[in-house]
Design a protein around this motif. Structure first.
Motif, PDB file in Angstrom:
ATOM      1  N   ILE A   1       0.879  -1.172   0.000  1.00  0.00           N
ATOM      2  CA  ILE A   1       0.000   0.000   0.000  1.00  0.00           C
ATOM      3  C   ILE A   1       0.912   1.216   0.000  1.00  0.00           C
ATOM      4  CG2 ILE A   1      -1.794   1.256   1.247  1.00  0.00           C
ATOM      5  CD1 ILE A   1      -2.656  -1.441   2.447  1.00  0.00           C
ATOM      6  N   VAL A   2       0.964   1.921  -1.128  1.00  0.00           N
ATOM      7  CA  VAL A   2       1.982   2.953  -1.341  1.00  0.00           C
ATOM      8  C   VAL A   2       1.310   4.298  -1.589  1.00  0.00           C
ATOM      9  CG1 VAL A   2       3.906   3.680  -2.796  1.00  0.00           C
ATOM     10  CG2 VAL A   2       3.559   1.246  -2.321  1.00  0.00           C
ATOM     11  N   LEU A   3       1.806   5.322  -0.910  1.00  0.00           N
ATOM     12  CA  LEU A   3       1.299   6.669  -1.130  1.00  0.00           C
ATOM     13  C   LEU A   3       1.736   7.144  -2.506  1.00  0.00           C
ATOM     14  CD1 LEU A   3      -0.202   9.039   0.323  1.00  0.00           C
ATOM     15  CD2 LEU A   3       2.062   9.940   0.907  1.00  0.00           C
ATOM     16  N   ARG A   4       0.784   7.594  -3.307  1.00  0.00           N
ATOM     17  CA  ARG A   4       1.109   8.056  -4.662  1.00  0.00           C
ATOM     18  C   ARG A   4       1.886   9.368  -4.607  1.00  0.00           C
ATOM     19  NH1 ARG A   4      -3.524   8.473  -9.196  1.00  0.00           N
ATOM     20  NH2 ARG A   4      -3.697   6.276  -8.549  1.00  0.00           N
ATOM     21  N   LEU A   5       2.930   9.446  -5.420  1.00  0.00           N
ATOM     22  CA  LEU A   5       3.751  10.652  -5.493  1.00  0.00           C
ATOM     23  C   LEU A   5       3.546  11.339  -6.830  1.00  0.00           C
ATOM     24  CD1 LEU A   5       7.125   9.362  -3.977  1.00  0.00           C
ATOM     25  CD2 LEU A   5       5.214  10.463  -2.791  1.00  0.00           C
ATOM     26  N   ALA A   6       3.688  12.659  -6.832  1.00  0.00           N
ATOM     27  CA  ALA A   6       3.630  13.438  -8.063  1.00  0.00           C
ATOM     28  C   ALA A   6       4.999  13.406  -8.740  1.00  0.00           C
ATOM     29  CB  ALA A   6       3.210  14.875  -7.751  1.00  0.00           C
ATOM     30  N   ALA A   7       5.089  14.011  -9.916  1.00  0.00           N
ATOM     31  CA  ALA A   7       6.331  14.003 -10.680  1.00  0.00           C
ATOM     32  C   ALA A   7       7.480  14.681  -9.932  1.00  0.00           C
ATOM     33  CB  ALA A   7       6.111  14.671 -12.034  1.00  0.00           C
ATOM     34  N   ASP A   8       7.139  15.625  -9.052  1.00  0.00           N
ATOM     35  CA  ASP A   8       8.186  16.343  -8.314  1.00  0.00           C
ATOM     36  C   ASP A   8       8.631  15.608  -7.051  1.00  0.00           C
ATOM     37  OD1 ASP A   8       6.028  16.700  -6.626  1.00  0.00           O
ATOM     38  OD2 ASP A   8       5.978  18.891  -6.795  1.00  0.00           O
ATOM     39  N   GLY A   9       8.074  14.415  -6.816  1.00  0.00           N
ATOM     40  CA  GLY A   9       8.471  13.628  -5.654  1.00  0.00           C
ATOM     41  C   GLY A   9       7.647  13.893  -4.409  1.00  0.00           C
ATOM     42  N   ASN A  10       6.805  14.900  -4.444  1.00  0.00           N
ATOM     43  CA  ASN A  10       5.913  15.181  -3.320  1.00  0.00           C
ATOM     44  C   ASN A  10       4.630  14.354  -3.462  1.00  0.00           C
ATOM     45  OD1 ASN A  10       7.479  17.224  -1.955  1.00  0.00           O
ATOM     46  ND2 ASN A  10       6.982  18.598  -3.664  1.00  0.00           N
ATOM     47  N   PRO A  11       3.886  14.198  -2.358  1.00  0.00           N
ATOM     48  CA  PRO A  11       2.635  13.441  -2.459  1.00  0.00           C
ATOM     49  C   PRO A  11       1.700  14.023  -3.508  1.00  0.00           C
ATOM     50  CG  PRO A  11       3.239  13.723  -0.159  1.00  0.00           C
ATOM     51  CD  PRO A  11       4.194  14.570  -0.953  1.00  0.00           C
ATOM     52  N   PHE A  12       1.104  13.152  -4.295  1.00  0.00           N
ATOM     53  CA  PHE A  12       0.111  13.566  -5.271  1.00  0.00           C
ATOM     54  C   PHE A  12      -1.130  14.073  -4.531  1.00  0.00           C
ATOM     55  CE2 PHE A  12      -3.723  12.656  -7.698  1.00  0.00           C
ATOM     56  CZ  PHE A  12      -3.426  13.175  -8.954  1.00  0.00           C
ATOM     57  N   VAL A  13      -1.632  15.221  -4.944  1.00  0.00           N
ATOM     58  CA  VAL A  13      -2.810  15.817  -4.311  1.00  0.00           C
ATOM     59  C   VAL A  13      -3.932  15.871  -5.339  1.00  0.00           C
ATOM     60  CG1 VAL A  13      -3.751  17.839  -3.137  1.00  0.00           C
ATOM     61  CG2 VAL A  13      -1.365  17.176  -2.762  1.00  0.00           C
ATOM     62  N   THR A  14      -5.090  15.346  -4.977  1.00  0.00           N
ATOM     63  CA  THR A  14      -6.235  15.336  -5.886  1.00  0.00           C
ATOM     64  C   THR A  14      -6.840  16.724  -6.011  1.00  0.00           C
ATOM     65  OG1 THR A  14      -7.922  14.908  -4.210  1.00  0.00           O
ATOM     66  CG2 THR A  14      -6.727  12.996  -5.075  1.00  0.00           C
ATOM     67  N   ASP A  15      -7.776  16.870  -6.953  1.00  0.00           N
ATOM     68  CA  ASP A  15      -8.473  18.148  -7.114  1.00  0.00           C
ATOM     69  C   ASP A  15      -9.233  18.521  -5.849  1.00  0.00           C
ATOM     70  OD1 ASP A  15      -7.566  18.489  -9.701  1.00  0.00           O
ATOM     71  OD2 ASP A  15      -9.355  17.629 -10.632  1.00  0.00           O
ATOM     72  N   GLY A  16      -9.585  17.540  -5.036  1.00  0.00           N
ATOM     73  CA  GLY A  16     -10.285  17.793  -3.781  1.00  0.00           C
ATOM     74  C   GLY A  16      -9.359  18.019  -2.598  1.00  0.00           C
ATOM     75  N   GLY A  17      -8.049  18.044  -2.850  1.00  0.00           N
ATOM     76  CA  GLY A  17      -7.090  18.288  -1.774  1.00  0.00           C
ATOM     77  C   GLY A  17      -6.742  17.058  -0.956  1.00  0.00           C
ATOM     78  N   ASN A  18      -7.031  15.875  -1.469  1.00  0.00           N
ATOM     79  CA  ASN A  18      -6.768  14.640  -0.743  1.00  0.00           C
ATOM     80  C   ASN A  18      -5.549  13.909  -1.298  1.00  0.00           C
ATOM     81  OD1 ASN A  18      -9.160  14.898   0.912  1.00  0.00           O
ATOM     82  ND2 ASN A  18     -10.345  14.352  -0.909  1.00  0.00           N
ATOM     83  N   LEU A  19      -5.190  12.809  -0.659  1.00  0.00           N
ATOM     84  CA  LEU A  19      -4.065  11.972  -1.069  1.00  0.00           C
ATOM     85  C   LEU A  19      -4.598  10.639  -1.579  1.00  0.00           C
ATOM     86  CD1 LEU A  19      -1.729  12.610   2.017  1.00  0.00           C
ATOM     87  CD2 LEU A  19      -1.858  13.922  -0.108  1.00  0.00           C
ATOM     88  N   ILE A  20      -3.734   9.870  -2.240  1.00  0.00           N
ATOM     89  CA  ILE A  20      -4.136   8.571  -2.769  1.00  0.00           C
ATOM     90  C   ILE A  20      -3.135   7.503  -2.374  1.00  0.00           C
ATOM     91  CG2 ILE A  20      -4.402   7.195  -4.887  1.00  0.00           C
ATOM     92  CD1 ILE A  20      -5.724   9.524  -6.207  1.00  0.00           C
ATOM     93  N   PHE A  21      -3.640   6.391  -1.846  1.00  0.00           N
ATOM     94  CA  PHE A  21      -2.854   5.182  -1.681  1.00  0.00           C
ATOM     95  C   PHE A  21      -3.147   4.257  -2.856  1.00  0.00           C
ATOM     96  CE2 PHE A  21      -2.839   6.161   2.982  1.00  0.00           C
ATOM     97  CZ  PHE A  21      -1.465   6.158   3.151  1.00  0.00           C
ATOM     98  N   ASP A  22      -2.097   3.722  -3.462  1.00  0.00           N
ATOM     99  CA  ASP A  22      -2.249   2.708  -4.494  1.00  0.00           C
ATOM    100  C   ASP A  22      -1.985   1.354  -3.859  1.00  0.00           C
ATOM    101  OD1 ASP A  22      -2.850   4.298  -6.854  1.00  0.00           O
ATOM    102  OD2 ASP A  22      -0.818   5.088  -6.658  1.00  0.00           O
ATOM    103  N   CYS A  23      -2.986   0.496  -3.890  1.00  0.00           N
ATOM    104  CA  CYS A  23      -2.966  -0.773  -3.160  1.00  0.00           C
ATOM    105  C   CYS A  23      -2.788  -1.936  -4.127  1.00  0.00           C
ATOM    106  CB  CYS A  23      -4.267  -0.941  -2.373  1.00  0.00           C
ATOM    107  SG  CYS A  23      -4.645   0.467  -1.277  1.00  0.00           S
TER     108      CYS A  23
END
Length: 240
Positions: free
Chosen positions: A162-184
């Motif tokens: 279960i891994v926290l999704r990261l954006a291209a810049d290495g920071n956590p990916f943030v959704t349009d709603g301001g949330n985070l995503i775990f990829d399971c």
């Protein structure tokens, strides 16, 4: 032919389900973007539609193409949503969220009379789970939420990273709603309904990428042409 060609064939076929003056939900992702491009061309020819985008990415694309846009607050009931999927099985159960828009996609889809999935043949699977399941969570208490996902998923027979999704810049990916995503990465999900129900018990989980009982049809483009699978909930699905 390439995967892009198959996606384009499915998207082009989906235009046949669009009628003048329809209120449409516009999906997110590579296949949905092809559909939006094709729809934009029809709008320029005079087709009258009003659309709700499922992400800022789709909103920007549709606006650039001159597609009339609205919101669910202004237009809370839609006729049809056309969106892609990361996986679709024979019962039209889906995994979505690879593009990070699963929450808005599910809200828009369930506000629609019908949802049609468009995909290339590689997305058609016998069993969901080869594609990691996205789970959208609030930032507060994210580690505790991750632990709860792991525990309740295990109770449903699902195990894996279960891994926290990261954006291209290495920071956590943030959704349009301001949330985070775990990829399971659970692998094969034997009982999607049980897993979906378990994830809904976790307070920090906003939504998950299992779309169950939502899609009404799937348009699949592949080497042998385009196949349409219609949902017959409570009965067996069949290709037409």
């Amino acid at each position: 032919m390439s995967a892009h060609d198959f996606k384009a064939a499915a998207a082009r076929h989906a235009l046949g389900f669009v009628a003048p003056r329809m209120r449409l939900g516009l999906g997110t992702g590579s296949t949905a973007a092809i559909f939006v491009e094709l729809l934009g061309a029809e709008v320029r020819k005079g087709l009258s539609v009003l659309c709700v985008p499922t992400s800022e990415q789709t909103r920007v694309l549709a606006d650039r193409l001159g597609i009339p846009l609205t919101t669910l607050d202004e237009t809370p009931l839609l006729d049809l949503t056309i969106d892609g999927a990361d996986e679709v099985d024979g019962e039209l159960r889906l995994i979505k969220g690879g593009g990070g828009a699963l929450l808005r996609e599910k809200i828009v889809a369930t506000a629609s009379d019908r949802m049609i999935v468009i995909a290339d043949a590689s997305k058609k699977v016998d069993k969901l789970g080869a594609f990691p399941l996205p789970v959208e969570v609030v930032p507060f208490g994210v580690t505790a939420t991750r632990n709860m996902i792991e525990m309740l998923a295990a109770d449903s027979g699902c195990h894996g990273d279960i891994v926290l999704r990261l954006a291209a810049d290495g920071n956590p990916f943030v959704t349009d709603g301001g949330n985070l995503i775990f990829d399971c990465a659970f692998g094969a999900i034997d009982d999607p309904e049980s897993l979906d129900e378990a994830l809904k018990f976790i307070p920090g989980v906003v939504e998950n990428g299992l779309f169950l009982g939502i899609a009404d049809a799937a348009i699949i483009g592949g080497p042998e042409g385009v196949a349409v699978i219609e949902a017959k909930y409570g009965e067996s699905q069949e290709a037409v």
